[in-house]
Design an enzyme around this catalytic site. Structure first.
Site, mmCIF file in Angstrom:
data_model
loop_
_atom_site.group_PDB
_atom_site.id
_atom_site.type_symbol
_atom_site.label_atom_id
_atom_site.label_comp_id
_atom_site.label_asym_id
_atom_site.label_seq_id
_atom_site.Cartn_x
_atom_site.Cartn_y
_atom_site.Cartn_z
ATOM 1 N N ASP A 233 -1.379 7.538 -10.612
ATOM 2 C CA ASP A 233 -1.676 6.135 -10.341
ATOM 3 C C ASP A 233 -1.505 5.291 -11.594
ATOM 4 O OD1 ASP A 233 -3.038 3.715 -9.180
ATOM 5 O OD2 ASP A 233 -3.536 5.155 -7.614
ATOM 6 N N TYR B 145 0.855 -1.179 0.000
ATOM 7 C CA TYR B 145 0.000 0.000 0.000
ATOM 8 C C TYR B 145 0.895 1.234 0.000
ATOM 9 C CZ TYR B 145 -2.858 -3.640 2.271
ATOM 10 O OH TYR B 145 -3.476 -4.817 2.589
ATOM 11 N N ARG B 146 0.630 2.157 -0.880
ATOM 12 C CA ARG B 146 1.477 3.341 -0.915
ATOM 13 C C ARG B 146 1.286 4.163 0.364
ATOM 14 N NH1 ARG B 146 -1.889 6.511 -5.632
ATOM 15 N NH2 ARG B 146 -3.228 7.770 -4.279
#
Length: 498
Positions: free
Chosen positions: A294, A185-186
């Site tokens: 993204d 997860y960023r």
């Protein structure tokens, strides 16, 4: 199982890549803000090597450690991270599918033949160490000292892009590593001791967070930065919820995962990671995250996500920082996704046996479109396959369009697929349309966040009750004539070249 050596940590993998001529060290200064992304993307699109930036810069000062990027920028390196060559991925997928649902043992000879499977099962049990390389240095709790990229010009700030985020549910034993969830997860850096974890509601980290919130308790979290390739790829794989990523990494690596108790949170962390960030997520504490570029090729909208308060940072004496950048494919996640597509095919066939091949085109953001070939035997079969795929894994619930073709079609050939769509699909009969189904809320094409339609195209030959007409016969030359033609042309070309 694997013919490559087990890579216990990131630096062992980098050493092997270097020995293969697949690692490039850059000594020229490269800025972490935007410039490094341009270098990574250029290397990836040329099929270039993994990169080590030895002079990364944070504005006017040099970063305190080297930055590694484009680690899995080719399918060959993804396969190597799994311990294999690209042509062994199909066999690995079949092995992993058998490991999940083994057939009954049929005698001593069969039992001996199963030894690799037993060895792989034993490798799933982590080994707990008392001391570990990742805890050689207890660093100052300052995230700004890490060489964190700001990938794109419209990004809100520095973004940790390759963390293995480790969580467990409330009430579970910290020593029971098989209950942990590992996800990539960023994480947006807010300051020296705070960051934002962007996990979506359907992901394991978010599910664990809900259990701690119900208990009105802070949740322990650890971020492993620069883990070994088996752990990195296990955390990225779309595994079923009942399969532990830590355990699965042992199968891929061929050796047991090595863990060590974290210093300030009740969690076990990878002993040979380069850096570990420890901290707590408190119920209800959120902050606006983004915008960030993204994998869709767009900047996502600003939304609230949980804040992690950092309680400790530990690392090796000479740490490496692993990073990546995501954008419109091709990017590193889309390359990884191509290999995972092949790896998961035997498992998918185990659930839907008539499937012969499946391709998730990388240009379609890795999962938005699926092309499926089947061994068609009865009317309505293509529609059944569509429904089965949409409901099989959470990731397929985000697939907006499925095209089903016969097994004489190469799903990776756009010419083949378009020929099938043009000659075997009637829009008045062969479209399946659904509305208000789950969708990645980053999909700006949908009218409402988190909900979208689905479209299925049945481009198979119609049989039985599917049509009232006699179906046409596919034209094909005589194989003997094809061979004769090839021989004549080859001989003529050779003569012309003399």
């Amino acid at each position: 199982m694997r013919h490559l050596p087990a890579f216990p940590d990131l630096r062992a993998f980098l050493g092997w890549l270097d020995s293969q001529g697949d690692l490039l060290r850059l000594s020229d200064p490269v800025d972490l803000k935007h410039e490094m992304t341009a270098v990574q993307m250029a290397a990836l699109r040329r099929g270039g090597p993994a990169l080590r930036f030895d002079a990364a810069r944070q504005g006017d000062r040099r970063a305190g450690m080297p930055v590694v990027a484009n680690l899995f920028g080719t399918r060959t390196r993804v396969a190597a991270g799994l311990g294999r060559s690209p042509d062994e991925i199909d066999d690995l997928g079949a092995f992993l599918a058998a490991l999940r649902t083994p057939a009954p043992v049929g005698g001593l000879r069969d039992a001996l033949a199963r030894w690799p499977m037993l060895k792989a099962a034993l490798a799933t049990r982590p080994q707990v160490l008392r001391r570990a390389p990742v805890q050689e240095v207890m660093a100052e709790t300052d995230l700004t000292a890490l060489p964190v990229q700001t990938p794109w010009p419209g990004d809100a700030g520095p973004l940790i892009t390759w963390p293995v985020v480790m969580t467990r549910a409330h009430g579970t034993d910290p020593g029971a590593a098989h209950v942990y969830n590992l996800g990539v997860y960023r994480a947006q850096v807010l300051g020296a001791d705070r960051l934002i974890l962007r996990w979506l509601a359907h992901r394991g980290g978010a599910a664990h967070a809900r259990t701690w919130a119900r208990a009105a308790a802070a949740m322990p979290v650890a971020l492993a930065l620069g883990a070994d390739p088996a752990l990195l790829l296990s955390a990225a794989l779309p595994l079923p919820e009942t399969v532990s990523e830590l355990s699965f990494s042992g199968v891929l690596r061929g050796t047991r995962a090595e863990l060590v108790p974290a210093r300030t949170v009740p969690l076990m962390v990878p002993a040979r990671a380069e850096i570990v960030v420890e901290g707590w997520v408190h119920p209800g504490e959120v902050a606006p995250e983004g915008p960030f570029g993204d994998h869709t090729g767009y900047y996502n909208a600003v939304e609230n996500f949980p804040v992690m308060r950092v309680s400790a940072i530990t690392h090796r004496r000479d740490p490496l920082y692993l990073s990546t950048a995501t954008g419109r494919p091709p990017d590193e996640p889309s390359v990884i996704g191509e290999v995972f597509n092949r790896l998961s095919l035997p498992l998918i066939r185990g659930q839907i046996p008539e499937i012969r091949d499946l391709w998730l085109p990388p240009a379609a953001c890795s999962y938005r479109v699926a092309i499926v070939s089947i061994d068609k035997r009865y009317p309505g079969q293509a529609r059944r396959v569509m429904m089965a795929l949409w409901g099989m894994l959470p990731q397929f619930s985000y697939t907006k369009m499925i095209v089903v073709v016969d097994d004489d079609i190469d799903v990776r050939s756009w010419d083949d697929v378009m020929w099938a769509v043009s000659t075997r699909m009637d829009p008045g009969r062969d479209l399946v349309q659904l509305s208000d189904t789950p969708m990645d809320y980053l999909d700006f094409a949908s009218a409402r966040e988190g909900l979208s339609g689905k479209l299925g195209l049945d481009a198979t030959t119609k049989i039985g009750a599917e049509t009232d007409r006699a179906w046409g016969q596919v034209m094909a030359p005589d194989p003997a004539h094809e061979a004769r033609a090839a021989a004549l042309l080859d001989a003529a070309w050779r003569k012309a070249a003399e």
